[in-house]
Motif scaffolding. Structure first.
Motif, PDB file in Angstrom:
ATOM      1  N   PHE A  56       0.863  -1.177   0.000  1.00 11.65           N
ATOM      2  CA  PHE A  56       0.000   0.000   0.000  1.00 11.65           C
ATOM      3  C   PHE A  56       0.896   1.222   0.000  1.00 11.65           C
ATOM      4  CE2 PHE A  56      -2.631  -3.101   2.271  1.00 11.65           C
ATOM      5  CZ  PHE A  56      -3.834  -2.980   1.604  1.00 11.65           C
ATOM      6  N   VAL A  57       0.420   2.304  -0.573  1.00 12.65           N
ATOM      7  CA  VAL A  57       1.120   3.575  -0.482  1.00 12.65           C
ATOM      8  C   VAL A  57       0.313   4.471   0.445  1.00 12.65           C
ATOM      9  CG1 VAL A  57       1.939   5.605  -1.726  1.00 12.65           C
ATOM     10  CG2 VAL A  57       2.071   3.354  -2.802  1.00 12.65           C
ATOM     11  N   LEU A  58       0.952   4.880   1.529  1.00 15.73           N
ATOM     12  CA  LEU A  58       0.315   5.780   2.477  1.00 15.73           C
ATOM     13  C   LEU A  58       0.813   7.189   2.220  1.00 15.73           C
ATOM     14  CD1 LEU A  58       0.708   3.687   5.753  1.00 15.73           C
ATOM     15  CD2 LEU A  58      -1.239   3.757   4.202  1.00 15.73           C
ATOM     16  N   VAL A  59      -0.089   8.153   2.278  1.00 11.96           N
ATOM     17  CA  VAL A  59       0.270   9.558   2.075  1.00 11.96           C
ATOM     18  C   VAL A  59       0.041  10.283   3.384  1.00 11.96           C
ATOM     19  CG1 VAL A  59      -0.187  11.652   0.756  1.00 11.96           C
ATOM     20  CG2 VAL A  59      -0.397   9.410  -0.341  1.00 11.96           C
ATOM     21  N   GLY A  60       1.086  10.936   3.874  1.00 14.70           N
ATOM     22  CA  GLY A  60       1.023  11.642   5.146  1.00 14.70           C
ATOM     23  C   GLY A  60       0.446  13.028   5.008  1.00 14.70           C
ATOM     24  N   GLU A  64       4.092  13.441   2.269  1.00 17.85           N
ATOM     25  CA  GLU A  64       5.149  12.440   2.168  1.00 17.85           C
ATOM     26  C   GLU A  64       4.487  11.078   1.964  1.00 17.85           C
ATOM     27  OE1 GLU A  64       4.364  12.384   6.644  1.00 17.85           O
ATOM     28  OE2 GLU A  64       4.400  13.914   5.108  1.00 17.85           O
ATOM     29  N   THR A  65       5.160  10.198   1.237  1.00 19.44           N
ATOM     30  CA  THR A  65       4.600   8.876   0.957  1.00 19.44           C
ATOM     31  C   THR A  65       5.450   7.802   1.626  1.00 19.44           C
ATOM     32  OG1 THR A  65       5.841   8.669  -1.105  1.00 19.44           O
ATOM     33  CG2 THR A  65       3.604   9.579  -1.246  1.00 19.44           C
ATOM     34  N   LYS A  66       4.798   6.710   1.958  1.00 18.00           N
ATOM     35  CA  LYS A  66       5.464   5.573   2.595  1.00 18.00           C
ATOM     36  C   LYS A  66       4.828   4.303   2.048  1.00 18.00           C
ATOM     37  CE  LYS A  66       7.980   3.850   6.010  1.00 18.00           C
ATOM     38  NZ  LYS A  66       9.405   3.913   6.033  1.00 18.00           N
ATOM     39  N   ASN A  67       5.672   3.379   1.583  1.00 17.53           N
ATOM     40  CA  ASN A  67       5.173   2.092   1.112  1.00 17.53           C
ATOM     41  C   ASN A  67       5.108   1.122   2.283  1.00 17.53           C
ATOM     42  OD1 ASN A  67       4.917   2.765  -1.621  1.00 17.53           O
ATOM     43  ND2 ASN A  67       7.092   2.450  -1.941  1.00 17.53           N
ATOM     44  N   THR A  68       4.026   0.368   2.342  1.00 21.97           N
ATOM     45  CA  THR A  68       3.911  -0.666   3.362  1.00 21.97           C
ATOM     46  C   THR A  68       4.115  -2.012   2.676  1.00 21.97           C
ATOM     47  OG1 THR A  68       1.534  -0.955   3.090  1.00 21.97           O
ATOM     48  CG2 THR A  68       2.257   0.732   4.638  1.00 21.97           C
TER      49      THR A  68
END
Length: 152
Positions: A56-60, A64-68
């Motif tokens: 999943f790609v999370l957007v803060g 900012e983005t973070k891959n899970t």
């Protein structure tokens, strides 16, 4: 320890997840996903076979983005109420171990002003207090030191 301005703190609680007490849980009604750190799962001795590889790609908040790398379904137990929740597994989540938007599904009323959550159960409403000292510690540790400006 006396804390001033308690109404500005985040809601940080402790819950019983997958037969373990987990501290530093941020109750975040603005999140769209339940998030848990992979280190927390390791400390809980959750076998890797229980974790499903799924990205999943999370957007803060600041874009900012973070891959899970994975997700997992875990049981949550709160004062006699059981619920299974899906969590995105993430390798780094600042100071909080878990973030929870599950509050709507479980009909929890969160109040940052009162620094608690209220959970309806078949036996009445249960109040869970926020740990204000832990909330302050999380906030302090997540702040980055400001860069010094030099005037020439």
């Amino acid at each position: 320890m006396h804390l001033q301005n308690p109404h500005h703190d985040g809601l940080i609680i402790t819950l019983f997840i997958a037969n373990h007490y987990v501290r530093k849980i941020l109750v975040d009604g603005g999140s769209s996903m339940n998030i848990i750190q992979d280190d927390v799962l390791k400390n809980m001795n959750i076998p890797e076979t229980e974790i499903t590889p799924r990205s999943f790609v999370l957007v803060g908040f600041s874009d900012e983005t973070k891959n899970t790398p994975a997700d997992i379904k875990l049981p949550i137990y709160i004062e006699g109420v059981n619920s299974f929740q899906n969590f995105c597994v993430i390798d780094n989540l600042s100071c909080c171990n878990v973030r929870h938007p599950w509050i709507h599904e479980m009909k929890v009323v969160a109040s940052t002003y009162h620094q608690c959550i209220n959970l309806p159960t078949p036996w009445g409403v249960v109040k869970i207090e926020s740990d204000q000292e832990e909330a302050r510690n999380c906030y302090t540790s997540s702040m980055k030191p400001a860069a010094r400006q030099t005037i020439a």
